[in-house]
Design an enzyme around this catalytic site. Structure first.
Site, mmCIF file in Angstrom:
data_model
loop_
_atom_site.group_PDB
_atom_site.id
_atom_site.type_symbol
_atom_site.label_atom_id
_atom_site.label_comp_id
_atom_site.label_asym_id
_atom_site.label_seq_id
_atom_site.Cartn_x
_atom_site.Cartn_y
_atom_site.Cartn_z
ATOM 1 N N TYR A 1 -1.130 -1.221 10.252
ATOM 2 C CA TYR A 1 -1.338 -1.476 8.819
ATOM 3 C C TYR A 1 -0.107 -1.054 8.015
ATOM 4 C CZ TYR A 1 -3.672 -1.284 4.209
ATOM 5 O OH TYR A 1 -4.029 -1.464 2.892
ATOM 6 N N SER B 1 0.856 -1.194 0.000
ATOM 7 C CA SER B 1 0.000 0.000 0.000
ATOM 8 C C SER B 1 0.884 1.232 0.000
ATOM 9 C CB SER B 1 -0.881 0.012 1.253
ATOM 10 O OG SER B 1 -1.454 1.298 1.437
HETATM 11 N N1 LIG Z 1 -9.023 -0.481 -0.957
HETATM 12 C C1 LIG Z 1 -7.956 0.270 -0.781
HETATM 13 O O1 LIG Z 1 -8.050 1.507 -0.711
HETATM 14 C C2 LIG Z 1 -6.590 -0.378 -0.702
HETATM 15 C C3 LIG Z 1 -5.454 0.413 -0.908
HETATM 16 C C4 LIG Z 1 -4.186 -0.177 -0.818
HETATM 17 C C5 LIG Z 1 -4.077 -1.514 -0.538
HETATM 18 N N2 LIG Z 1 -5.212 -2.248 -0.328
HETATM 19 C C6 LIG Z 1 -5.040 -3.666 -0.018
HETATM 20 O O2 LIG Z 1 -5.646 -4.450 -1.025
HETATM 21 C C7 LIG Z 1 -6.126 -5.672 -0.472
HETATM 22 C C8 LIG Z 1 -7.583 -5.848 -0.840
HETATM 23 O O3 LIG Z 1 -8.286 -4.734 -0.353
HETATM 24 P P1 LIG Z 1 -9.829 -4.496 -0.690
HETATM 25 O O4 LIG Z 1 -10.019 -3.033 -0.657
HETATM 26 O O5 LIG Z 1 -10.237 -5.270 -1.887
HETATM 27 O O6 LIG Z 1 -10.461 -5.112 0.631
HETATM 28 P P2 LIG Z 1 -11.842 -5.878 0.919
HETATM 29 O O7 LIG Z 1 -12.092 -5.699 2.372
HETATM 30 O O8 LIG Z 1 -12.889 -5.461 -0.062
HETATM 31 O O9 LIG Z 1 -11.443 -7.397 0.616
HETATM 32 C C9 LIG Z 1 -10.553 -8.093 1.432
HETATM 33 C C10 LIG Z 1 -10.822 -9.583 1.288
HETATM 34 O O10 LIG Z 1 -9.875 -10.279 2.120
HETATM 35 C C11 LIG Z 1 -10.581 -11.288 2.825
HETATM 36 N N3 LIG Z 1 -9.871 -11.621 4.065
HETATM 37 C C12 LIG Z 1 -9.771 -10.864 5.192
HETATM 38 N N4 LIG Z 1 -9.080 -11.528 6.132
HETATM 39 C C13 LIG Z 1 -8.722 -12.727 5.588
HETATM 40 C C14 LIG Z 1 -8.003 -13.851 6.063
HETATM 41 N N5 LIG Z 1 -7.522 -13.903 7.316
HETATM 42 N N6 LIG Z 1 -7.831 -14.900 5.224
HETATM 43 C C15 LIG Z 1 -8.329 -14.871 3.968
HETATM 44 N N7 LIG Z 1 -9.035 -13.842 3.468
HETATM 45 C C16 LIG Z 1 -9.226 -12.786 4.265
HETATM 46 C C17 LIG Z 1 -11.956 -10.696 3.087
HETATM 47 O O11 LIG Z 1 -12.928 -11.699 3.380
HETATM 48 C C18 LIG Z 1 -12.226 -9.973 1.769
HETATM 49 O O12 LIG Z 1 -12.830 -10.817 0.810
HETATM 50 C C19 LIG Z 1 -5.852 -5.593 1.027
HETATM 51 O O13 LIG Z 1 -4.632 -6.246 1.311
HETATM 52 C C20 LIG Z 1 -5.703 -4.110 1.272
HETATM 53 O O14 LIG Z 1 -4.926 -3.823 2.399
HETATM 54 C C21 LIG Z 1 -6.448 -1.727 -0.425
#
Ligand SMILES: NC(=O)c1ccc[n+]([C@@H]2O[C@H](COP(=O)([O-])OP(=O)(O)OC[C@H]3O[C@@H](n4cnc5c(N)ncnc54)[C@H](O)[C@@H]3O)[C@@H](O)[C@H]2O)c1
Length: 258
Positions: free
Chosen positions: A164, A149
């Site tokens: 985080y 991130s």
């Molecule tokens: N959305 C953003 O703004 C953003 C920005 C930078 C990085 N990210 C990263 O991208 C990734 C996806 O983010 P997103 O926005 O799609 O999130 P989201 O919350 O929509 O999806 C996350 C998914 O991970 C699953 N999950 C959570 N804990 C878990 C575990 N212990 N084992 C297996 N699965 C698990 C959840 O059930 C969910 O389906 C994350 O790592 C997040 O930190 C997101």
């Protein structure tokens, strides 16, 4: 064999508006078979059915808690059984996308929260990579993409706070070290570092004001779509991206420039 005659494994792929599902869908559209792994098993199965219906790809879903070694091992064994039975081609790519955030000021954090955020984001990336990597090495070709991130690079400022940022920074060090260690094994390991992406990850603790403030900090004037992030991840898994090793691709609309 082209990359797309292989299977791509995606963790955190169940959330309907998430980056994981967008990535799994994109792999399938680009010709890969896909494995959807997620903590939420019913949602993972629903996502797999949806992707298979949209693309005609072979899609397999399995529950996993990426922070739990036994659960990761069980998911790996289940995928391996599908491969051995000929229902899926050999695994060629792994996208470590599962993650949780921690919008809690430092002095209000607990050790439990710290451990959980590190466990899902960082240890999860370690455990899933450790499970699937031997097959990639044996095949002599593989692609691993880890989800960091912009928070890791600039010290938060989007949403996730200290645990985080620490977890996502760990993923960058992990990526670089493993990339070097794999050397000529034919497996690349890279990371992506998005800024705010329009998904539901912030849904429990955001507001229109916060979303506006996040968007105002982006020169492009909008948040990324999950599909834009997915496009970079799947490109990193092509033959064309074969000379990228240990790198981090920023996907931040110009909001953090080195
Ligand atoms: N959305 C953003 O703004 C953003 C920005 C930078 C990085 N990210 C990263 O991208 C990734 C996806 O983010 P997103 O926005 O799609 O999130 P989201 O919350 O929509 O999806 C996350 C998914 O991970 C699953 N999950 C959570 N804990 C878990 C575990 N212990 N084992 C297996 N699965 C698990 C959840 O059930 C969910 O389906 C994350 O790592 C997040 O930190 C997101």
């Amino acid at each position: 064999m082209t990359s797309t005659q292989r299977t791509a494994v995606v963790t955190g792929a169940a959330a309907p508006r998430g980056i994981g599902k967008a990535t799994a869908l994109r792999y399938a559209r680009e010709g890969w078979a896909v494995v959807v792994l997620d903590l939420d098993e019913p949602a993972a199965k629903e996502t797999a059915e949806d992707i298979a219906a949209q693309t005609g790809a072979a899609v397999f879903a399995h529950a996993v808690d990426v922070s739990d070694e036994a659960s990761v091992r069980a998911a790996y064994e289940a995928v391996r059984a599908e491969v051995d039975a000929g229902r899926l081609p050999a695994v060629g790519a792994l996208a470590n996308i599962a993650g949780i955030t921690s919008p809690v000021p430092f002095l209000e954090t607990t050790l439990e929260l710290w451990n959980k955020v590190l466990a899902v984001n960082a240890t999860g990336t370690y455990l899933v990579t450790k499970a699937f990597l031997p097959d990639l090495i044996e095949a002599g070709w593989g692609r691993i993409v880890n989800m960091s991130s912009v928070s890791a690079q600039q010290g938060g400022g989007v949403f996730g706070k200290t645990p985080y940022c620490a977890a996502k920074a760990a993923i960058l060090g992990f990526t670089k070290s493993l990339a070097k260690e794999l050397g000529a094994a034919g497996v690349t390991v890279n990371a992506v570092a998005p800024s705010a992406v329009d998904t539901d990850i912030r849904v429990a603790a955001t507001s229109p004001e916060l979303e506006d403030a996040i968007t105002r900090g982006v020169p492009l004037g909008r948040q990324a779509t999950a599909d834009e992030v997915a496009g970079v991840i799947t490109w990193l898994c092509t033959d064309d991206a074969g000379y990228l090793q240990g790198t981090t691709i920023d996907i931040n609309g110009g909001s953090f420039l080195h």
